[in-house]
Design a protein around this motif. Structure first.
Motif, PDB file in Angstrom:
ATOM      1  N   PRO A 169     -18.157   6.225  18.935  1.00 10.34           N
ATOM      2  CA  PRO A 169     -19.521   5.794  18.590  1.00 10.34           C
ATOM      3  C   PRO A 169     -19.936   4.479  18.161  1.00 10.34           C
ATOM      4  O   PRO A 169     -20.798   4.009  17.823  1.00 10.34           O
ATOM      5  CB  PRO A 169     -20.121   6.705  17.953  1.00 10.34           C
ATOM      6  N   SER A 170     -18.829   3.620  18.453  1.00 10.17           N
ATOM      7  CA  SER A 170     -19.448   2.109  18.038  1.00 10.17           C
ATOM      8  C   SER A 170     -18.731   1.304  19.059  1.00 10.17           C
ATOM      9  O   SER A 170     -17.472   1.615  19.333  1.00 10.17           O
ATOM     10  CB  SER A 170     -18.821   1.819  16.329  1.00 10.17           C
ATOM     11  N   ALA A 171     -19.486   0.282  19.487  1.00  2.00           N
ATOM     12  CA  ALA A 171     -18.982  -0.645  20.285  1.00  2.00           C
ATOM     13  C   ALA A 171     -18.028  -1.540  19.805  1.00  2.00           C
ATOM     14  O   ALA A 171     -16.899  -2.015  20.654  1.00  2.00           O
ATOM     15  CB  ALA A 171     -20.106  -1.492  20.875  1.00  2.00           C
ATOM     16  N   TYR A 172     -18.112  -1.815  18.604  1.00  4.10           N
ATOM     17  CA  TYR A 172     -17.011  -2.627  18.106  1.00  4.10           C
ATOM     18  C   TYR A 172     -15.649  -2.036  18.139  1.00  4.10           C
ATOM     19  O   TYR A 172     -14.620  -2.392  18.578  1.00  4.10           O
ATOM     20  CB  TYR A 172     -17.318  -3.057  16.613  1.00  4.10           C
ATOM     21  N   VAL A 173     -15.824  -0.703  17.799  1.00  7.49           N
ATOM     22  CA  VAL A 173     -14.437   0.070  17.740  1.00  7.49           C
ATOM     23  C   VAL A 173     -14.010   0.083  19.198  1.00  7.49           C
ATOM     24  O   VAL A 173     -12.863  -0.145  19.609  1.00  7.49           O
ATOM     25  CB  VAL A 173     -14.536   1.495  17.238  1.00  7.49           C
ATOM     26  N   ILE A 218     -10.110   6.851  15.637  1.00 14.64           N
ATOM     27  CA  ILE A 218      -8.983   6.343  16.138  1.00 14.64           C
ATOM     28  C   ILE A 218      -7.872   7.239  15.604  1.00 14.64           C
ATOM     29  O   ILE A 218      -7.392   7.130  14.713  1.00 14.64           O
ATOM     30  CB  ILE A 218      -8.740   5.049  15.791  1.00 14.64           C
ATOM     31  N   THR A 265     -14.244  -2.004  21.711  1.00 16.92           N
ATOM     32  CA  THR A 265     -13.771  -3.438  21.994  1.00 16.92           C
ATOM     33  C   THR A 265     -12.545  -3.799  21.218  1.00 16.92           C
ATOM     34  O   THR A 265     -11.561  -4.198  22.018  1.00 16.92           O
ATOM     35  CB  THR A 265     -14.856  -4.110  21.834  1.00 16.92           C
ATOM     36  N   SER A 266     -12.585  -3.555  20.024  1.00 13.89           N
ATOM     37  CA  SER A 266     -11.508  -3.924  19.421  1.00 13.89           C
ATOM     38  C   SER A 266     -10.145  -3.047  19.411  1.00 13.89           C
ATOM     39  O   SER A 266      -9.164  -3.599  19.055  1.00 13.89           O
ATOM     40  CB  SER A 266     -11.799  -4.123  17.814  1.00 13.89           C
ATOM     41  N   TRP A 267     -10.309  -1.977  20.001  1.00 13.69           N
ATOM     42  CA  TRP A 267      -9.230  -0.965  20.281  1.00 13.69           C
ATOM     43  C   TRP A 267      -8.549  -0.863  21.681  1.00 13.69           C
ATOM     44  O   TRP A 267      -7.820  -0.332  22.140  1.00 13.69           O
ATOM     45  CB  TRP A 267      -9.309   0.516  19.796  1.00 13.69           C
ATOM     46  N   ARG A 283      -8.034   4.975  11.752  1.00 22.23           N
ATOM     47  CA  ARG A 283      -8.846   5.724  10.842  1.00 22.23           C
ATOM     48  C   ARG A 283      -9.942   6.038  11.813  1.00 22.23           C
ATOM     49  O   ARG A 283     -10.153   5.609  13.042  1.00 22.23           O
ATOM     50  CB  ARG A 283      -9.264   4.618   9.789  1.00 22.23           C
ATOM     51  N   ALA A 284     -10.904   7.030  11.291  1.00 20.54           N
ATOM     52  CA  ALA A 284     -12.203   7.409  11.935  1.00 20.54           C
ATOM     53  C   ALA A 284     -11.807   7.915  13.267  1.00 20.54           C
ATOM     54  O   ALA A 284     -10.983   8.728  13.331  1.00 20.54           O
ATOM     55  CB  ALA A 284     -13.025   6.234  12.372  1.00 20.54           C
TER      56      ALA A 284
END
Ligand code: SF4
Ligand code: SF4
Lengths: 349, 220
Positions: B48-52, B206, B54-56, B203-204
């Motif tokens: 649910p987060s674009a940051y997550v 992931i 992208t960064s994964w 985490r979360a």
């Protein structure tokens, strides 16, 4: 989904004048004693002042990714505690009983020698003598209009206050995932390892609600810090950012649209080989200032220079009057209440 | 251990409740059968987060292939044990950039049905018992979709955990009649599992998880 598309009803903004900062850290200490002196917060400096050019806090502060490029989030990292610098201890006993032989050397909490800390490379700066230069850069959370921290959190633990745009972390929702800390390009989020929650500058919102300016603003002896709502067209932030265009965002390329703005440092020109000023060569390289404050920096410096010269000739200059702030209450916008005169100090539960 | 795709597990009845059951290596567990449950990485595009996302992107996660599941009803409490290989355990959060191992078991809040892939929705919430290495108390959370997780205060779930010889064993305990997911004798309750590898900064969302519900059958 944790995206922020709308703007808050009002936005609190601050302007820091880099030409006036003494590097005294009164702001940092005011914040530290008010908010971050509890266990687990040893590494936290929600407000910190670093010598620039320099490594900053944490080490190499602007090279950990985060923010946005072309509207897309940029992956970031969250440096370890040693790169922030934990609270150092000093062995006073050894120092005072060694007949002056023991170095007054700080120690990390585990007894090791620090490798980094707040304002670690104090007053080193850049350039070569006689053209060396530095300035102090104050950093707090900039309560960005496009807050990478908030948008990164998969748990919607961060939220933005409608009444002033301040970004806060709900510690009941935070599960210590630290995506926010990775995503903030300014590295203004800290982690409390004991409680496994992220913590950051809260813009002293309980003080604001009582009409009192943030501690870092009110305690600044250099009259560096201006605060007001950005929609107050008579307020200093509006005048400095939008009318005079002399206050600029830090690293605008990070794409988070910060609401803390900086009056860029105006240095004397460089010396030539004969030891005279060379008016054609700036002491602080233009590229460096453009990288730090964006393309508006040259125009801003020119405006300040022109207005300074006016003031020096005895002509009126609204800009210079604002920047001097002869009455320091003028820096505080609507937040002029003296906290000592409140019934009791504001507290967060 | 039973290999292959698993759809149901039966909790064994084990006499009286015993504090030893909360010790994951406690002797009562020696008699209890263990079933191997396959795990898979959570889909990145559902984060649910674009940051997550992208960064994964391009970073492997959820590599843990399976977990051992055992369940027991003793006295009036359900005990669920998870065991998995963790050659590089992360037993606590020690720094800004370290993450602790963790696991969770998930149920539809009504004990009947909910969407697993989305962690529930407005009509059908889910509830999870969540343990993180280095913490003595589990978290109980409810969710009505990805990114909506919130904690339940004062919950009745307890946990025991131990790392030994390259494996974690974690036991959750909840009284059958207590507040939360209904756990009636004789009922069949859908159950999901998630495991986070701290050494991979998981985490979360992931994590490794069961892509489909398993049926947990409670003894009569
Ligand atoms: S400075 Fe960093 S922590 Fe503060 S709002 Fe901007 S992105 Fe978030
Ligand atoms: S208190 Fe003011 S002058 Fe002192 S370091 Fe902070 S901003 Fe600079």
């Amino acid at each position: 989904m944790a995206t922020v598309s709308s703007r808050p009803a009002r936005q609190l903004a601050m302007v820091f004048d880099l030409n006036k900062c003494l590097g005294c850290q009164s702001c940092s200490i005011a914040c530290k004693t008010l908010w971050t002196d509890a266990p687990g917060m040893e590494s936290m400096w929600w407000n910190i002042v670093n010598t620039m050019p320099g490594g900053g806090t944490p080490k190499n502060v602007f090279s950990h990714g985060g923010g946005y490029k072309n509207g897309e989030p940029v992956p970031g990292t969250f440096p370890p505690l040693r790169e922030f610098g934990e609270a150092w201890g000093f062995d006073h006993e050894a120092t005072f009983s060694s007949g002056g032989k023991a170095a007054f050397h700080p120690l990390e909490r585990d007894g090791s020698s620090p490798e980094w800390g707040p304002n670690w490379d104090e007053d080193m700066g850049g350039g070569q003598y006689p053209n060396s230069y530095f300035f102090y850069l104050q950093q707090i959370c900039a309560n960005c209009s496009k807050p990478a921290c908030l948008e990164a959190c998969p748990r919607t633990a961060l939220y933005r206050r409608e009444e002033d745009g301040i970004i806060l972390i709900d510690e009941e929702r935070c599960h210590g995932y630290r995506f926010c800390a990775e995503a903030c390009p300014y590295k203004r989020i800290y982690f409390n390892p004991g409680r496994a929650v992220a913590q950051k500058c809260i813009a002293c919102y309980p003080r604001l609600e009582a009409g009192v300016a943030p501690a870092c603003v009110r305690q600044c002896p250099g009259r560096v810090r201006h605060v007001d709502y950005m929609d107050n067209r008579e307020g200093h932030p509006y005048k400095l950012v939008h009318e005079w265009k002399v206050a600029l965002p830090l690293r605008p390329d990070f794409g988070t649209e910060p609401n803390v703005f900086y009056v860029p440092p105006l240095a004397p020109p460089a010396f030539n080989e004969a030891g005279e000023f060379d008016e054609t060569k700036p002491r602080i390289p233009d590229e460096y200032l453009r990288e730090m404050f964006g393309p508006g920096v040259e125009k801003a410096l020119e405006t300040i220079q022109v207005e300074r010269e006016k003031a020096a000739r005895g002509e009126p200059s609204e800009l210079i009057d604002i920047l001097i702030a002869r009455d320091w209450n003028d820096l505080l916008g609507p937040f002029t209440t003296n906290p000592a005169e409140l019934d009791r100090p504001p507290r967060v539960s | 251990m039973t290999a292959g795709t698993l759809t149901s597990v039966t909790a064994e009845r084990l006499g009286e409740a015993s504090p030893q059951l909360l010790a994951p290596a406690g002797t009562p567990w020696e008699k209890v059968s263990e079933t191997t449950v396959s795990l898979a990485p959570t889909p990145l595009d559902a984060q649910p987060s674009a940051y997550v996302r992208t960064s994964w992107a391009g970073r492997p996660h959820g590599a843990l292939a399976n977990v051992g599941l055992s369940a027991v009803v003793a006295g009036d409490a359900l005990y669920v044990r998870l065991r998995w290989a963790a050659p590089e355990p992360r037993q606590a959060i020690t720094d800004n950039d370290t993450y602790a191992d963790a696991c969770a078991v998930l149920f539809p809040l009504d004990g009947k049905s909910a969407e697993l892939a989305t962690m529930g929705d407005e009509q059908s919430p889910v509830q999870a018992w969540h343990w993180r290495a280095g913490t003595a108390l589990p978290f109980v959370i409810t969710a009505t979709g990805l990114g909506t997780v919130s904690r339940v205060p004062n919950h009745p779930v307890s946990v025991g955990a131990a790392w030994d010889s390259g494996s974690w064993s974690v036991v959750f305990k909840r009284g059958l009649g207590e507040q939360g997911v209904p756990l009636a004798a004789g009922a069949s309750v859908p159950l999901g599992i998630a495991v986070w590898s701290g050494s991979n900064s998981e985490r979360a969302g992931i994590k490794a998880h069961t892509p489909a519900w398993i049926t947990l059958k409670l003894p009569k």
